[in-house]
Design an enzyme around this catalytic site. Structure first.
Site, mmCIF file in Angstrom:
data_model
loop_
_atom_site.group_PDB
_atom_site.id
_atom_site.type_symbol
_atom_site.label_atom_id
_atom_site.label_comp_id
_atom_site.label_asym_id
_atom_site.label_seq_id
_atom_site.Cartn_x
_atom_site.Cartn_y
_atom_site.Cartn_z
ATOM 1 N N CYS A 70 -89.761 50.164 25.450
ATOM 2 C CA CYS A 70 -88.655 51.020 25.041
ATOM 3 C C CYS A 70 -88.967 51.492 23.640
ATOM 4 C CB CYS A 70 -87.342 50.271 25.062
ATOM 5 S SG CYS A 70 -87.259 49.098 23.739
ATOM 6 N N ARG A 113 -91.038 56.524 26.076
ATOM 7 C CA ARG A 113 -91.110 55.069 26.236
ATOM 8 C C ARG A 113 -89.962 54.499 27.062
ATOM 9 N NH1 ARG A 113 -94.525 52.526 22.775
ATOM 10 N NH2 ARG A 113 -93.301 50.620 22.948
ATOM 11 N N TRP A 168 -85.774 51.033 28.263
ATOM 12 C CA TRP A 168 -86.399 50.906 29.584
ATOM 13 C C TRP A 168 -86.024 49.507 30.046
ATOM 14 C CZ3 TRP A 168 -88.426 54.317 32.751
ATOM 15 C CH2 TRP A 168 -89.103 53.853 33.889
ATOM 16 N N ASN A 170 -87.366 45.552 21.695
ATOM 17 C CA ASN A 170 -88.297 45.952 22.743
ATOM 18 C C ASN A 170 -89.041 44.702 23.188
ATOM 19 O OD1 ASN A 170 -91.521 47.641 22.551
ATOM 20 N ND2 ASN A 170 -90.354 47.073 24.332
ATOM 21 N N GLY A 171 -88.963 44.375 24.463
ATOM 22 C CA GLY A 171 -89.677 43.211 24.964
ATOM 23 C C GLY A 171 -88.802 42.364 25.858
ATOM 24 N N GLU A 190 -107.578 53.649 46.964
ATOM 25 C CA GLU A 190 -106.915 54.096 45.734
ATOM 26 C C GLU A 190 -107.893 54.887 44.847
ATOM 27 O OE1 GLU A 190 -104.091 54.530 44.707
ATOM 28 O OE2 GLU A 190 -104.268 54.662 42.538
ATOM 29 N N LYS A 207 -107.052 58.714 43.754
ATOM 30 C CA LYS A 207 -106.993 59.142 42.353
ATOM 31 C C LYS A 207 -107.929 60.307 42.136
ATOM 32 C CE LYS A 207 -104.553 57.150 41.390
ATOM 33 N NZ LYS A 207 -103.133 57.292 41.537
ATOM 34 N N GLU A 211 -106.643 63.510 43.791
ATOM 35 C CA GLU A 211 -105.414 63.999 43.154
ATOM 36 C C GLU A 211 -105.694 64.812 41.891
ATOM 37 O OE1 GLU A 211 -101.571 61.118 43.380
ATOM 38 O OE2 GLU A 211 -103.343 60.177 42.529
ATOM 39 N N HIS A 235 -119.511 53.493 61.502
ATOM 40 C CA HIS A 235 -118.806 53.881 62.731
ATOM 41 C C HIS A 235 -118.357 55.340 62.704
ATOM 42 C CE1 HIS A 235 -118.834 49.818 64.323
ATOM 43 N NE2 HIS A 235 -118.506 49.388 63.109
ATOM 44 N N LYS A 255 -94.161 63.549 40.381
ATOM 45 C CA LYS A 255 -94.219 62.121 40.077
ATOM 46 C C LYS A 255 -93.390 61.304 41.060
ATOM 47 C CE LYS A 255 -95.349 58.576 37.620
ATOM 48 N NZ LYS A 255 -96.727 58.129 37.841
HETATM 49 N N1 GLU Z 1 -85.262 43.359 27.546
HETATM 50 C C1 GLU Z 1 -84.516 44.391 26.887
HETATM 51 C C2 GLU Z 1 -83.530 45.062 27.831
HETATM 52 O O1 GLU Z 1 -83.605 44.964 29.021
HETATM 53 C C3 GLU Z 1 -85.436 45.416 26.233
HETATM 54 C C4 GLU Z 1 -86.161 46.225 27.252
HETATM 55 C C5 GLU Z 1 -87.411 46.929 26.776
HETATM 56 O O2 GLU Z 1 -88.133 46.532 25.916
HETATM 57 O O3 GLU Z 1 -87.723 47.934 27.411
HETATM 58 O O4 GLU Z 1 -82.640 45.689 27.403
#
Ligand code: GLU
Length: 603
Positions: free
Chosen positions: A2, A27, A73, A99-100, A478, A482, A485, A501, A598
């Site tokens: 994120c 992100r 995200w 983020n994490g 795959e 790729k 594509e 074959h 996408k």
């Molecule tokens: N784990 C956090 C959430 O779900 C942060 C997500 C992230 O880093 O994208 O809000």
């Protein structure tokens, strides 16, 4: 993944924060939010949806010289208003963006809740502001409270926080990126440089374990214990126009290079290498104890990941098939209430896959979705969901999401087999350490790859073939997908043994054959490659340096010696690079190949 932004300086922080969020939207775009303060408390505005929607919902502009912002995200909790960052404690004394993934959030949440702290979201992140508040309540000063809170977090994070009434930002990093931007009296903290490139090109990158305190007078870098650390400033020479791609010419190349990170995120907290077990806490123990067979439904690259997962399940002794979701309505095998149907879809919105998933549910199957998007339709509609945590993928050609899907399905296969047997998975001692070192192995492949040379050497060929056996077979499919594509050249993937074959009739000196060696009956694959070579086709072996195929093949793409369960996925990174460079030589619009989209939301 994120986007985080923070800003301290003169004048209102709101505009640079919103600009930063717009530049970080690649992100994540599940929700957006900002918090600013002007001496009379922290004001938060946040909501699900894009930054654009946040901007239009801010009525009277928020005022404050210090602020933080976030574009999310989701990993924990759906993309709702309540789950949007910034998160605060009850009294809005502390605001945090993160983020994490906080692995020990359940434990921290229980402890804080028992002490009377009230939670309002489903996120892991919300434990952080409450934890800082807990230490403020215990009489710590803000910096010490922040350090103490950070010290108790397990998992990965880039965190930026502020405390009401202060002209200060606190930040820390472990496993997720964070960078400081500096311009006369104005300071920024962000997940990535594009966030503030319009304001400054002078930056300092944080390293894991760093804690920084930023105020109008400057930035102080320390370790977690408070000992000063020295970090050198750098000047970035990027054009703001292409900043979202960073140093890369295309999102696809950036995403190929993100695989060490996306894979680390995928497996974070989900394997216990020391204990020799899979720790998929996403499912209750015994969730899969009653199933008697598994059907995968998926399309395109996700179908190749599904095939990978299905072969892994078969190898683990579980009956399983991978089916094209768009064929499912006319060719689904029989289902009963002991059948588990797994939908694999990056976006969670693929129309063909949703149709197949709904059909399976109607017929009584248990359903599970493997996806990148928390809150997507497929995730909501299935009985269970497992998230690959790869972060947004912008390039139409899927790369990092394929490797994360395949790795998660490798783990899931072991977990399903274990639930069925009612005992921990058989010998995982070899697999788990290799899985943990896979991000580093891919880093090496990315640094040393001969893909550019190979792409140049074989440009202008008539067609490109890819062969593999066992888990190398989905990788061959795959690799070819790729290639076609993004280069628009003719490419096909075959099971190695199938070449003789029929497809061998297509083989000429103008059709290079990429042979993938995973350690599963490699001698047979080598024989098949030689059969093509005898007909004049150049053979490019994708295998370890000390593999017998190196002496036989015309060219070699190197991969480390690893477990057969993973070798093909590392080989796939080499093939991604070959496709990318071949398409680049042809000057194709790599991120948006013609006629493709996408997320395919039509049947
Ligand atoms: N784990 C956090 C959430 O779900 C942060 C997500 C992230 O880093 O994208 O809000």
């Amino acid at each position: 993944m994120c986007g985080i932004i923070g800003r301290v300086g003169d004048g209102n922080a709101l505009e640079p924060l919103l600009t930063g969020l717009e530049n970080l939207e690649y992100r994540g775009y599940d929700s957006a939010g900002v918090a600013v303060q002007n001496g009379s408390g922290i004001n938060v505005e946040k909501r699900s949806g894009k930054v654009e929607e946040l901007k239009s919902s801010i009525g009277d502009p928020l005022q404050g010289e210090v602020g933080i912002g976030h574009t999310r995200w989701s990993t924990h909790g759906p993309p709702t208003d309540a789950n949007a960052h910034p998160h605060t404690d009850e009294s809005e004394d502390v605001a945090v963006v993160h983020n994490g993934i906080i692995e020990n959030y359940t434990e921290l949440k229980e402890r804080l809740a028992a002490n009377g702290y009230e939670f309002t979201s489903d996120t892991d992140t919300e434990v952080i502001p409450h934890l800082v508040q807990y230490y403020l309540d215990a009489g710590y000063d803000s910096e010490r409270a922040f350090r103490q809170a950070i010290d108790e977090l397990e998992g990965s994070y880039a965190v930026t926080a502020m405390v009401s009434g202060e002209h200060v930002l606190y930040a820390a990093r472990r496993g997720s990126p964070l960078v400081v931007g500096m311009e006369d009296g104005e300071y920024f903290l962000a997940s990535d440089v594009p966030a503030f490139l319009e304001y400054t090109d002078s930056v300092i990158y944080l390293e894991d374990g760093d804690v920084v305190v930023v105020d109008a007078d400057g930035v102080e870098f320390t370790d977690l214990e408070g000992n000063p650390v020295v970090r050198e400033p750098e000047t970035v020479e990027w054009d703001p126009e292409q900043a979202g791609k960073g140093e890369y010419d295309h999102f696809m190349l950036k995403e190929i290079h993100e695989q060490p990170t996306s894979l680390s995120q995928a497996i974070e907290g989900r394997i216990d290498s020391a204990g020799g077990r899979i720790a998929l806490a996403d499912f209750e123990p015994g969730t899969f104890a009653d199933i008697d067979s598994v059907q995968f439904v998926a399309c395109g690259t996700s179908y190749h990941a599904a095939l990978y997962g299905s072969l892994a399940l078969n190898q683990a002794g579980v009956q399983s098939t991978a089916l094209l979701a768009n064929e499912y309505s006319v060719s689904a095998p029989p289902i009963d209430d002991d059948t588990l149907v797994i939908a694999v879809t990056q976006s969670g919105e693929t129309a063909d896959t949703l149709t197949a998933l709904r059909q399976a549910a109607r017929e009584g199957a248990d359903t599970l979705t493997l996806t990148n998007v928390v809150g997507s339709t497929a995730a909501r509609e299935a009985d269970d969901a497992l998230f690959i945590r790869a972060g947004p993928e912008i390039g139409v050609a899927a790369t990092k999401t394929f490797s994360s899907q395949a790795v998660m399905l490798t783990l899931l296969a072991q977990r399903i087999a274990a639930d069925l047997r009612g005992e921990p998975p058989a010998d995982l001692e070899a697999l788990l350490p290799e899985l943990e070192s896979m991000p580093a192995a891919i880093d090496d492949v990315l640094a040393e790859s001969a893909a550019t040379t190979i792409a140049r050497r074989y440009r202008n060929s008539e067609a490109y073939f890819f062969i593999g056996r066992g888990l190398g077979y989905p990788v061959a499919l795959e690799g070819a997908l790729k290639f076609k594509e993004i280069t628009y050249e003719h490419a096909e993937g075959f099971a190695s043994g199938e070449l003789k074959h029929g497809p061998l009739a297509l083989v000429t000196p103008e059709t290079p054959v990429f042979a993938i060696f995973t350690g599963e009956e490699d001698e047979k694959t080598l024989k098949n490659a030689e059969e093509a070579q005898t007909r004049g086709a150049p053979v490019i072996a994708v295998c370890p340096d000390d593999h017998p195929a190196v002496a036989v093949a015309d060219d070699h793409l190197s991969i480390p010696d690893t477990e057969p369960d993973l070798a093909g996925l590392i080989a796939n990174v080499q093939l991604q690079l070959v496709s990318y460079h071949a398409a680049d030589l042809l000057d194709r619009p790599i991120d948006k190949p013609r006629n493709l989209a996408k997320s395919v939301t039509v049947e």
